[in-house]
Design a protein around this motif. Structure first.
Motif, PDB file in Angstrom:
ATOM      1  N   CYS D  21       0.828  -1.204   0.000  1.00 32.21           N
ATOM      2  CA  CYS D  21       0.000   0.000   0.000  1.00 32.21           C
ATOM      3  C   CYS D  21       0.862   1.253   0.000  1.00 32.21           C
ATOM      4  N   VAL D  23       2.256   2.902   2.293  1.00 33.94           N
ATOM      5  CA  VAL D  23       2.178   3.843   3.415  1.00 33.94           C
ATOM      6  C   VAL D  23       3.568   4.041   4.016  1.00 33.94           C
ATOM      7  N   CYS D  24       4.300   2.948   4.148  1.00 28.78           N
ATOM      8  CA  CYS D  24       5.647   3.041   4.732  1.00 28.78           C
ATOM      9  C   CYS D  24       6.521   3.954   3.885  1.00 28.78           C
ATOM     10  N   ARG D  26       5.615   6.402   1.964  1.00 31.64           N
ATOM     11  CA  ARG D  26       5.223   7.805   2.090  1.00 31.64           C
ATOM     12  C   ARG D  26       5.575   8.362   3.454  1.00 31.64           C
ATOM     13  N   GLN D  27       5.594   7.528   4.449  1.00 33.45           N
ATOM     14  CA  GLN D  27       5.824   8.025   5.807  1.00 33.45           C
ATOM     15  C   GLN D  27       7.294   8.152   6.153  1.00 33.45           C
ATOM     16  N   CYS D  55       6.982   3.865  10.301  1.00 29.51           N
ATOM     17  CA  CYS D  55       6.416   2.965   9.295  1.00 29.51           C
ATOM     18  C   CYS D  55       5.762   1.770   9.980  1.00 29.51           C
ATOM     19  N   LEU D  58       2.480   2.810  11.463  1.00 28.02           N
ATOM     20  CA  LEU D  58       1.414   3.135  10.519  1.00 28.02           C
ATOM     21  C   LEU D  58       1.074   2.003   9.552  1.00 28.02           C
ATOM     22  N   CYS D  59       1.917   1.024   9.477  1.00 26.40           N
ATOM     23  CA  CYS D  59       1.634  -0.074   8.540  1.00 26.40           C
ATOM     24  C   CYS D  59       0.287  -0.688   8.897  1.00 26.40           C
TER      25      CYS D  59
ATOM     26  N   CYS E  22      -0.835   9.842   3.783  1.00 25.91           N
ATOM     27  CA  CYS E  22      -0.443   8.437   3.924  1.00 25.91           C
ATOM     28  C   CYS E  22      -1.254   7.535   3.013  1.00 25.91           C
ATOM     29  N   HIS E  23      -2.407   8.020   2.586  1.00 29.66           N
ATOM     30  CA  HIS E  23      -3.320   7.254   1.727  1.00 29.66           C
ATOM     31  C   HIS E  23      -3.985   6.099   2.470  1.00 29.66           C
ATOM     32  N   LEU E  24      -3.913   6.114   3.781  1.00 28.32           N
ATOM     33  CA  LEU E  24      -4.591   5.031   4.505  1.00 28.32           C
ATOM     34  C   LEU E  24      -6.100   5.106   4.335  1.00 28.32           C
ATOM     35  N   CYS E 143      -8.189   7.099   9.911  1.00 28.29           N
ATOM     36  CA  CYS E 143      -7.228   8.174   9.631  1.00 28.29           C
ATOM     37  C   CYS E 143      -6.307   8.311  10.834  1.00 28.29           C
TER      38      CYS E 143
END
Lengths: 379, 429, 283, 504, 160
Positions: D21, D23-24, D26-27, D55, D58-59, E22-24, E143
């Motif tokens: 995805c 997220v890691c 981007r973070q 990361c 938020l993962c 983050c696009h979560l 979020c």
């Protein structure tokens, strides 16, 4: 060494006092004696530079009638100490005169000790004959100060004297009735702002050894190095103050080694290597050598010092001038002070007021105008 | 004779828009609807999808079966309105029945334009606008191998695509020099023509039918250029004309369509019009014109509905706009269509990315978007329509417009938040 | 000897014995829009109490005479009305931190000033008819200071500027070491008028750590006297305009003529980098 | 990137959980993670990883495990991995090794060798859930005695009082400047202080104009060596003014905020040119001596019409007690002492890890000295540097603090993981950065609430501990060594702390 | 008979100042609309892969998520030719009925916010349904920075 004698380990040494202060000195270069009003008023003007935990004055030309005798000012916390000291004095000196130093009991000071003065001549015996009078006196003063409880010799020169105690300088002056009773050709004064010790009488300034007195402002970062070097030369630092170290350093270099102040000031506040680089060969060699030999006496950190002895007074700041000094001149009077205002308030119409460069001494000598030598490097 | 607070002639997008708006404001007024078709309201725009088999018959319905009852509408289906008495506020139906109204909406729509061609009466000649059309085509299809579509407009091309997918050999005839000429520019047309050709559909431009031939049923068409093309099926899709005969010659002002003001009101009090039969305000063009497009019809009906219910609102929504697709290729366009000659001197920002089969073109005047075409990549096209409608000066970011992922992030901060904030409207108006 | 130790409380050398403003009225003489204060024997706070009191009364001009070392003159004049401006004329020798945190008033000194003139000054003007001590204009970020004669160590140290505020320091004489140290902004002009012909400035370490602002230096200075963060440039037309403007103001204050001063040789000292220590770290 | 270094962290990705995805990716401001379109999966560059765990946290699938890299040099107690790595870095750059956060070396933590008392039998403990429990504390100078006028039938206080500032709980946010930390983090502290009725400290970064009206009343504004952001309004809008002399993490040295962090807003707030290094000199150039400190203290009192208490903050160093005594005599109303473990945004590592003394010893020594000199009530003491939990607060107060400063603890509450890379400006948690993309990761609403929660939690625990001791007002604990005992401490340590050994 | 008034029940708004890009929201939106509602299954084994109905716009450092704002007067509904889009009068939501959507993209053309998204594979559109059938919009509850808020009534207006 002191460390060995009095303390089991250096760890047990008391912490050094750190302090800061207001300074003032005035000298008539013709040697004319004058009263204490200027010094007292000047100190009052810079009252905020002290905090009431110590003030004092040194006066030269004080005892002309006893000018050949060492004048010992001694404070005692109790009668027993006085008896002890006196029997020691009798053993080592001929006491020509002694009296209690007159004080004004109306001045309310904190726990004043008994203060006495003795005019004495050394009574040397045996091997001591080889010692100079000065060295003999120094050793006896050191003994009293390190070995007799509750007593403190705070002045031991000829024709001069120190008056000091716990309080603002003007209170000390009033207590000792300086304005009424005394005159001198040179007055230095000190207002103390100790950061760590509660004031105690013996710890007030000026600090003196023989007729050398030192008033000092600032906290010396090189204290430990300086002290250990001096101890190697048999100075026993008992007060754990920067001023004491300065005084012994002056004594070592000027009295014992005979170096002139112009050289001593370069030892205390040597030029930076950067600048030595740009000097002419001869100077370069001189300053390099001084720095090499006397490295342990580089006084590092902020300081302003006014040192006085017979017929001479000089002011010096550290080499990057972290503490202030201002010099002023009016006729035969030369002033040194932490603040110009202190000079101006006692002598508004100065001929000259200047600030020497850091490390550049202002030397005030009887019968000379050497103090003007510092002008070109001043602003 | 029954009388209704609101009476609507027509049963398509405009009618529904009007009914839904009326009911947002007026829960009690009576509503009736007259349609010459007998069917529940259905979407004419869906007929290509139906023919293609993508949706069932029921999927043609524009609103659920209970639409009329839920909205309290009395439908008169299969009844043709033949006259209106504006003074007495009555509509006359074929057969003489009269229905009174308080407010009347004319949403009669359009009818396909039929050019006067010899042989129009052959079987398997169809138009492509109503469910009846498409049901008939569906019936005819099994026996047919090839088809001709007359008209290279949106409807014609959609019909051609469906027929082609049904396995017919299809040929499109366009009188103009290119397909979709009124809708998009040359570049986009070329992309579309190329697409159709690649999918086996022949396109003949600058020609039309001279004659329709065949015994009973159409068999071939002869063209003006002399060619003859076999045609088991002929679809005529050369345009729509407003159905205005009901009011033609009455006191109501009719130009090409019924003339309405921005409140969708005709020249006669309490009579409104919308949809394909009306000439409505085009915010991009700045004047009234025919905008025979589904969204405009609905929105026009809606505005008419509010006004009829006594809540004045202006129609500022409409302009020419199309969302079309052929095979896998989508086109969305709106506003003025600036072609190669750019006679009106628009500033053009465009980009053709052949590798992605993507073409984007924006026509600006004084920094405002007046029209645009997105072909191939159409995501988020509504943002441009929004910028158009808000007359936003886009000069500060005009080079970004051609990015395929253009979005609000490409706008200057203040503008972005203003656009995202101020519109989120507020219940009913 | 330890018995000589005493425990001692705290005596406030600043505030002990400070008299309330009401008791000081005899030191003030108000005459319409102006007032005169005789500062002889006034403590720091007392003088500043009076200055604040007269400012709050709407006085716009105060003459203070017999000043001997009173500190912080002008500091307590952050007034409820930010537009209110006071002019303070001082005769004597004002104490340290003259005009520290000054907030838009004007102070004129007839005499020498001590250390910390205009310390962290925000706005206003200080004009000294004499010399000033160390750290003149330290951390100043607005307003102007004119010193007729010399200044001590570290003048203009860490002066700064930011959008809307550019401080100016003009020194008629010369300066001692570390002049312009750490400068981050502002305009400093050193005229060298107290030097003899061809006598170089004596300051070393000029502009060490300088990373903003500009020094216009009239007279001679050797390369090794400059900090390594400093670059030397000739003046361009814009520089000349700046120098002319402030030298003009300087001369107007002290009754000098600008023409001859401007004929002298000026050079411009600039920081070589806005980030003098950007590369000394290992990240 | 350095050439000869082992990576500090290893990135382990559970491929069966990774959904790519990104997220890691981007973070991570350090560009550790990236999507490889050819492999159609995420790849990692562990050598860039600072171990901030952003990361991993938020993962959404918990696919990431970040842990210290297991590769080791040959074990050597003298030449540790850290020493080797630092050496290699310096060999490559010739630079001063920077670090962030507080000292992480295993110096003794005295808090962990002090235990608290509780009432049993002879006096009752108090239940703070039901009974009043007071934490309110006044910061400022107190007179020795009050002159009271009993005339006119009422009691009238004649003494002029020094300004004091009350805090609802004896926990104050330590100095963290806008510039060092993000606007968002700065604002979070301000919000939380306001909501919780305590104070935050602006550090030496100024107080943005727009925050002055709302948050000035809860601000301790610093006047430090760079004088950044100091103008009369700044001083006058505050609750307390603090002169910063030193900081526990880097006693004796200044600070450099690199020019790239000096954005427009920071430029105006600090009153320095944009893009220019904000250099805080090591000393305040108007303070080279104690009487100069006094001069500045009174300058600030003058500038604020004697209406604000003036605090002086120093690093805990060898002769801290003496210095503190001088500070009080110089006129400081509050003295703040920051110990060896105090945090920082950036400090030379060699300084951070080797200079200063632990706060526990410093605090005890200062409190003792001031009491000996009879001037303890002339000031309040704020203890800082390594306060990690409410028990540390209680112990600090028993050792003589009036209140404590918390910095690192507050940062952790906001999300900090002590990766110690504050100085890079690439804080992935949005705390210690000026990169707007990173800074917005810190939502002041959330962070502010977390801080308030922290204060509430700690305050409640403090009440529980006080209750256990039978004390219902925090002032009865202040300097009260009777409630402390030492465990595992040497004689000299107990002496300095003024605490009996457990069982004594 | 339907009521006259349109009710705005709610919508998801973004606070761009704390949207961290983050696009979560997209990830969890896709999960919410997956068959399994299990993030790992949804992305590793479900075919077709679930798609989000929210998009994160980026022009660093700016990032913000956008999704259907369930307009009171939804242009997408006006433009819809099949009736697949409608405003649910009870909930105020703008609902997309997949069964009726023919993929004409008229709504894409009409939506002023670009929030009707295209599902290319299915040739249909996608839009936010506020997680009908779930407790709370997934994008909001997942979020990590409180950047998405579920705004219940129209008059509060905390974001974009």
């Amino acid at each position: 060494m002191l460390v060995k004698r009095c303390f089991a380990s250096e760890r047990r040494l008391p912490a050094k006092e750190s302090e800061a202060c207001g300074l003032f000195g005035v000298m008539d270069i013709t040697g004319k004696r004058f009263g204490g009003e200027m010094a007292i008023s000047a100190m009052k003007n810079i009252k905020v530079r002290g905090n009431g935990l110590g003030g004092g004055f040194a006066v030269y030309g004080l005892y002309p009638e006893y000018r050949d005798y060492y004048a010992l000012h001694i404070m005692f916390q109790n009668k027993m100490a006085k008896e002890q000291v006196e029997s020691y004095l009798v053993e080592n000196f001929n006491i020509v005169y002694d009296e209690e130093i007159p004080t004004n009991p109306d001045v309310n000071l904190f726990c004043p000790p008994l203060v006495w003065r003795y005019f004495v001549a050394p009574k040397k015996k045996g091997e001591e004959q080889a010692l100079s009078d000065d060295d003999f006196v120094v050793s006896r003063v050191m003994y009293i100060n390190t070995s007799i409880e509750d007593a403190c010799v705070f002045s031991s020169g000829k024709d001069m004297g120190v008056f000091k105690g716990v309080g603002f300088p003007e209170e000390i002056a009033a207590y000792f009735r300086l304005a009424e009773l005394y005159a001198g050709y040179l007055w230095t004064a000190h207002s103390r702002f100790p950061t760590n010790t509660p004031g105690w009488w013996g710890g007030a300034h000026p600090f003196s050894i023989l007729d050398w007195t030192v008033v000092h402002n600032g906290e010396i970062s090189s204290y430990g190095t300086n002290r250990r070097f001096l101890e190697m030369h048999n100075y026993y630092c008992t007060l754990f103050t920067d001023t004491e170290v300065m005084a012994y350093a002056v004594d070592l270099l000027m009295r014992r080694q005979g170096l002139p102040i112009e050289v001593v000031s370069r030892i205390f506040a040597p030029p930076l290597w950067d600048l030595i680089e740009h000097m002419e060969e001869r100077e370069k060699k001189l300053y390099s050598t001084l720095r090499m030999v006397y490295a342990p006496l580089l006084i590092n950190g902020p300081f302003t010092v006014i040192v006085a002895h017979q017929n001479e007074m000089f002011g010096l700041t550290d080499r990057i001038r972290l503490r202030p000094i201002t010099a002023g001149a009016k006729g035969d009077l030369v002033f040194l002070s932490s603040e110009e205002a202190a000079i101006r308030c006692v002598c508004p119409d100065l001929d000259l007021a200047w600030t020497p460069r850091g490390g550049e001494p202002v030397v005030v000598r009887q019968g000379s105008r050497d103090h003007l030598l510092s002008l070109p490097e001043s602003v | 004779m029954s009388r209704f607070t609101y009476l609507i002639i027509g049963n398509s997008a405009g009618a529904v828009g009007c009914i839904e708006a009326l009911r947002e404001v007026d829960g009690t007024g009576t509503i009736a609807l007259i349609s010459d078709e007998t069917r529940h309201v259905y979407s004419r725009a869906l007929i290509p999808y139906y023919l293609e088999g993508k949706i069932e018959r029921a999927g043609m319905d524009y609103r659920p079966p209970d639409f009329y009852t839920r909205h309290g509408v009395t439908p008169f289906l299969g009844k043709e309105a033949v006259g209106v008495d504006f003074d007495r506020k009555e509509v006359e139906l074929a057969g003489g029945e009269r229905i009174g109204y308080g407010k009347l909406l004319l949403a009669t729509g359009g009818r396909p334009f039929l050019p006067p061609l010899p042989g129009l009466d052959r079987q398997n000649v169809f138009t492509f606008l109503s469910l009846d059309d498409v049901l008939a085509i569906e019936k005819a299809l099994p026996g047919v191998k090839n088809a001709v579509v007359l008209g290279g407009g949106v409807i014609g091309l959609m019909a051609a695509e469906v027929l082609s997918k049904k396995g017919l050999d299809v040929c499109v005839l366009e009188l103009a020099g290119r397909v979709l000429a009124p809708v998009v520019d040359e570049t986009a047309s070329a992309l579309v023509e190329d697409l159709f050709r690649k999918n086996g559909v022949k396109i003949y431009t600058e020609t039309t039918i001279k004659e329709i031939r065949g015994a009973e049923s159409v068999e071939e068409v002869r063209l003006t250029d002399g060619r003859t093309i076999p045609a088991g099926l002929l679809i005529i899709a050369v345009g729509v004309v407003p159905r205005v005969e009901l009011v033609k010659g009455t006191g109501i002002r009719v130009n090409r369509g019924i003339v309405v003001d921005q409140r969708m009101q005709t020249s006669v009090p309490d009579v409104y019009a919308c949809g394909d039969c009306a000439e409505v305000y085009d915010f991009a063009a700045g004047h009234h014109k025919l905008l025979p497009l589904w969204p405009n019809a609905y929105a026009g009906g809606r505005i008419a509905g509010f006004n009829m219910a006594g809540r004045p609102r202006k129609y500022e929504w409409g302009t020419g706009m199309n969302a079309t697709h052929f095979f896998d290729f989508y086109i969305i366009n709106a506003g003025v269509n600036v072609t190669g000659d750019n006679a009106d001197g628009y500033e053009i920002v465009s980009k053709l990315a052949e590798d992605r089969r993507s073409y984007r073109k924006f026509a600006l005047k004084a920094g405002r978007i007046q029209g645009f075409v997105l072909a191939g990549e159409v995501a988020r096209a509504g943002i441009f329509l929004h910028l158009m409608r808000k007359a936003v000066d886009v000069r500060a970011f005009q080079q970004e417009l051609t990015k395929s992922n253009f979005g609000f992030s490409d706008l200057p901060d203040q503008l972005r938040w203003a656009l995202l904030k101020d519109d989120v409207v507020l219940g009913v108006v | 000897m330890n018995n000589l130790n005493v425990r001692f409380g705290l005596r406030d050398m600043f505030l002990d014995g400070v008299r309330p403003a009401a008791a000081l009225i005899k030191y003030v003489n108000i005459n319409g829009q102006s007032a005169e204060i005789d500062a002889l024997d006034l403590k720091h706070k007392e003088l500043n109490d009076l200055l604040r009191a007269v400012a709050l009364q709407g006085i716009s001009k105060v003459t203070v005479k017999n000043v001997f070392g009173q500190r912080y003159i002008g500091t307590r004049l952050y007034l409820p009305d930010p537009e209110k401006r006071l002019e303070i004329r001082i005769s004597g020798n004002p104490g340290n931190d003259l005009g520290a945190f000054l907030n838009g008033h004007r102070i004129i000194v007839f005499g020498n000033a001590q250390d910390g003139v205009g310390n962290t000054m925000d706005d206003g003007e200080i004009i000294v008819h004499g010399r000033a001590g160390d750290i003149a204009a330290m951390s100043m970020r607005g307003g102007k200071i004119f010193i007729r004669d010399n200044v001590g160590y570290r003048a203009a140290i860490h002066m700064k500027e930011y959008p809307g505020k550019v401080p100016v320091l003009v020194i008629g004489g010369t300066a001692q070491d570390f002049f312009g140290e750490y400068m981050a902004g502002g305009i400093v002009i050193l005229l060298g008028l107290t030097l003899k012909e061809n006598e170089p400035h004596k300051a070393h370490y000029i502009g060490t750590g300088m990373h903003g602002g500009v020094i216009y230096l009239r007279g001679r200075v050797e390369e090794y006297q400059l900090g390594k963060e400093v670059g030397v440039r000739p003046l361009d037309d814009r520089d000349r305009a700046v120098v002319e403007r402030y030298v003009g103001e300087f001369c107007a204050h002290f009754g000098l003529s600008a023409g001859k001063i401007l004929q002298g040789e000026f050079r411009k000292l600039l920081p070589v980098s806005k980030r003098p220590y950007g590369k000394i770290y290992a990240y | 990137m350095y050439s000869y270094l082992l990576p500090e962290f290893i990135v382990e990705r559970r491929e069966d959980r990774c959904i790519a995805c990104r997220v890691c990716e981007r973070q991570c401001a350090n560009d550790v993670h990236a999507y490889d379109p050819e492999l159609e999966r995420m790849v990692s560059r562990a050598e860039a990883c600072v171990g901030c765990q952003r990361c991993a946290v938020l993962c959404p699938t918990g696919a990431l495990l970040i842990r210290p890299h297991p590769a080791e040099y040959r074990p050597n107690s003298s030449w540790t991995r850290e020493k080797l790595q630092d050496l290699k870095k310096q060999a490559e750059t010739g630079g001063v090794i920077l670090t962030g956060s507080g000292n992480d070396k295993p110096y003794r933590i005295y808090w962990d060798h002090l235990v608290l008392n509780a009432s049993q039998v002879t006096n009752p403990s108090i239940d703070p859930l039901r009974e009043p429990m007071e934490l309110k504390t006044f910061l400022g100078r107190k007179p020795d005695t009050l002159e009271i006028d009993l005339d006119n039938g009422g009691v009238k206080i004649e003494s002029a009082l020094h300004p004091n500032v009350p805090v609802a709980t004896p926990i104050v946010f330590s100095a963290m400047s806008y510039g060092a930390i993000s606007y968002q983090a700065f604002q979070s502290l301000a919000r939380a202080a306001k909501e919780a009725g305590t104070l935050f400290n602006t550090g030496e970064g100024g107080l943005p104009k727009e925050m002055r009206a709302a948050y000035g009343g809860n601000a301790i504004v610093q006047c430090a060596s760079g004088r950044f952001g100091v103008d009369p309004e700044y001083l006058n809008c505050a609750a307390v003014i603090e002169i910063k002399i030193g900081q526990g993490a880097k006693p004796g040295i200044g600070g450099h905020l690199p020019g790239e962090k000096v954005s427009e807003n920071i430029s105006v707030t600090r009153m320095i040119p944009r893009g220019t290094d904000a250099l805080s000199p090591a000393p305040q150039h108007d303070i080279y001596s104690i009487e100069d400190l006094s001069m500045l203290i009174y300058a600030l009192k003058e500038a604020t019409n004697y209406e604000k208490p003036v605090s002086v903050k120093i690093a805990a160093v060898h002769n801290v007690a003496a210095i503190a005594s001088g500070m009080v005599r110089a006129g400081a109303d509050i003295i703040a002492i920051d110990g060896l473990r105090g945090g920082t945004g950036a400090a030379p590592k060699i300084i951070r890890d080797n200079v200063g003394i632990p706060i526990e010893l410093a605090l005890a020594a200062v409190d003792k000295r001031l009491r000996e000199e009879g001037i303890r009530n002339k000031c309040s003491i704020l203890a800082a540097g390594g306060i990690r939990c409410s028990a540390d607060v209680v112990k600090a107060i028993a050792l003589g603090a009036d209140a404590v400063y918390i910095g690192t603890a507050a940062l952790v509450a906001m999300g900090c993981t002590l990766c110690q890379k504050c100085y890079t400006g690439k804080c992935n948690w949005g705390i210690c950065t000026q990169d707007p993309y990173l800074a917005k990761r810190l939502n002041p609403e959330i962070a502010g609430r977390r801080l308030v929660n922290l204060l509430h939690g700690w305050s409640h625990e403090i009440k529980e501990m006080l209750g256990g001791m039978g004390i219902n007002a925090i002032e009865s604990l202040r300097g009260n060594r009777e409630h402390l005992r030492g465990v595992g401490l040497a004689e000299w340590e107990l002496d300095v702390l003024g605490v009996k050994g457990a069982g004594e | 008979m339907v009521l006259g008034r349109v009710i705005l029940m709610g919508r998801v708004l973004v606070k761009p100042e704390v949207c961290i890009g983050c696009h979560l929201c997209e990830i969890w939106c896709a999960v919410a609309h997956s068959r399994s509602k299990n993030i790992i299954k949804a992305f590793t084994s479900e075919q077709p892969k679930p798609l989000p109905r929210v998009i994160v716009e980026e022009r660093l450092p700016l990032t913000f998520a956008l999704s259907c704002r369930h307009c009171a007067e939804p242009d997408c509904v006006f433009a819809c030719i099949s009736g697949a889009l409608y405003k649910d009068r009870e909930t105020g939501r703008v609902v997309h009925d997949r069964a009726r959507c023919v993929g004409c993209y008229s709504c894409v053309m009409a939506c002023p916010y670009g929030c009707v998204l295209i599902n290319e594979r299915e040739r249909q559109v996608l839009k936010c349904d506020l997680c009908t059938g779930l407790d709370f919009p997934y994008c909001v509850s997942h979020c990590p920075n409180g950047a998405l808020v579920y705004e219940e009534a129209a008059d509060k207006h905390g974001g974009f």
